[in-house]
Design an enzyme around this catalytic site. Structure first.
Site, short mmCIF file in Angstrom:
data_model
loop_
_atom_site.label_atom_id
_atom_site.label_comp_id
_atom_site.label_asym_id
_atom_site.label_seq_id
_atom_site.Cartn_x
_atom_site.Cartn_y
_atom_site.Cartn_z
N THR A 167 18.27 -5.67 -3.04
CA THR A 167 16.81 -5.81 -3.06
C THR A 167 16.18 -4.80 -4.01
OG1 THR A 167 16.86 -6.56 -0.77
CG2 THR A 167 14.73 -5.86 -1.65
N GLU A 180 10.19 1.60 -0.10
CA GLU A 180 11.02 0.63 0.62
C GLU A 180 11.42 1.21 1.98
OE1 GLU A 180 11.90 -2.12 1.39
OE2 GLU A 180 13.47 -2.95 0.13
N VAL A 210 17.52 0.90 2.31
CA VAL A 210 18.45 0.40 1.29
C VAL A 210 19.78 0.15 1.98
CG1 VAL A 210 19.53 0.80 -0.95
CG2 VAL A 210 17.28 1.80 -0.46
N ASP A 211 20.17 -1.11 1.98
CA ASP A 211 21.40 -1.52 2.66
C ASP A 211 22.45 -1.78 1.57
OD1 ASP A 211 23.27 -2.57 4.41
OD2 ASP A 211 22.09 -4.28 5.02
N LYS A 269 7.92 -6.78 4.58
CA LYS A 269 6.96 -6.17 5.49
C LYS A 269 7.37 -4.76 5.89
CE LYS A 269 6.44 -10.63 7.83
NZ LYS A 269 6.68 -11.30 9.14
P1 IMP Z 1 19.66 -4.86 0.74
O1 IMP Z 1 19.19 -5.79 -0.31
O2 IMP Z 1 20.98 -5.27 1.32
O3 IMP Z 1 19.68 -3.41 0.31
O4 IMP Z 1 18.69 -5.04 1.96
C1 IMP Z 1 17.52 -4.42 2.04
C2 IMP Z 1 16.63 -5.12 3.04
O5 IMP Z 1 17.34 -5.65 4.17
C3 IMP Z 1 15.68 -4.11 3.59
O6 IMP Z 1 14.53 -4.01 2.80
C4 IMP Z 1 15.40 -4.65 4.98
O7 IMP Z 1 14.34 -5.56 4.93
C5 IMP Z 1 16.66 -5.36 5.38
N1 IMP Z 1 17.54 -4.52 6.22
C6 IMP Z 1 18.76 -4.04 5.90
N2 IMP Z 1 19.29 -3.31 6.88
C7 IMP Z 1 18.36 -3.29 7.87
C8 IMP Z 1 18.32 -2.69 9.19
O8 IMP Z 1 19.23 -1.98 9.65
N3 IMP Z 1 17.19 -2.92 9.90
C9 IMP Z 1 16.17 -3.69 9.46
N4 IMP Z 1 16.15 -4.25 8.23
C10 IMP Z 1 17.25 -4.06 7.45
MG MG Z 2 12.65 -4.10 3.12
#
Ligand code: IMP
Ligand code: MG
Length: 175
Positions: free
Chosen positions: A105, A97, A100-101, A41
């Protein structure tokens, strides 16, 4: 309840979104088959603002994935909840997006969308936590780099809260 502490103001976001839209309008100016694929979302507000500021033809699709539960602990496992509806074969896909953490994803999404045989797949993220990267993934268009903090607002949530704040703020997760 106290409001999250401002990290990126509404004005800074709007300025940067305008710059990204201008860059994208230039880079995709020659094509008339750009598809913005918003990741639900979290990207819904960013996608709404960005797409309205593009000066080139574009269509909109949505995709939904889930990797996190209601807390902030990443499992690294990404699950497709909803695929794109329209046919994106031969089109230029831009994944939009929120953040990106670890990168899991976005990496998963690139592979997933490439299987639809588009002409190209590029990525646009509003925020990136560079120091948290676990996998290598290219963010072709980026709004802001931030540190290792949990942020909310402008589409981003913590346990579904604070998505509609006009700015990006920091919260301290309690789990
Ligand atoms: P990744 O797969 O670890 O890169 O995570 C990406 C997803 O985690 C993002 O699309 C967000 O939905 C969620 N996410 C990661 N960090 C945050 C944050 O600081 N706030 C809110 N959502 C986050
Ligand atoms: Mg996201």
């Amino acid at each position: 309840m106290t409001l999250p502490v401002v990290l990126i103001s509404e004005e800074e976001i709007q300025t940067r979104v305008g710059e990204l839209a201008e860059q994208l309008s230039t880079d995709y100016g020659e094509t008339d088959d750009l598809v913005l694929v918003g990741v639900l979302k979290g990207s819904f507000i960013f996608l709404a603002d960005l797409s309205r500021r593009l000066t080139i033809p574009r269509t909109i699709e949505f995709i939904a994935v889930s990797s996190y539960g209601s807390n902030s602990t990443s499992t690294g496992a990404v699950r497709l909840v909803m695929d794109v509806r329209g046919n994106i074969e031969g089109k230029h896909v831009l994944i939009v997006e929120d953040i990106v953490d670890t990168g899991h994803t976005l990496k998963y999404l690139i592979g997933m969308l490439e299987s639809h045989r588009p002409a190209s797949v590029k990525t646009c993220a509003l925020v990136r936590k560079a120091e948290r990267a676990e996998v290598e993934v290219q963010t072709d268009y980026l709004g802001f780099d931030i540190g290792d903090e949990w942020v909310v607002g402008y589409g981003l949530d913590y346990a579904e809260k604070n998505r509609t704040l006009p700015y990006i703020g920091i919260v301290t997760p309690d789990d």
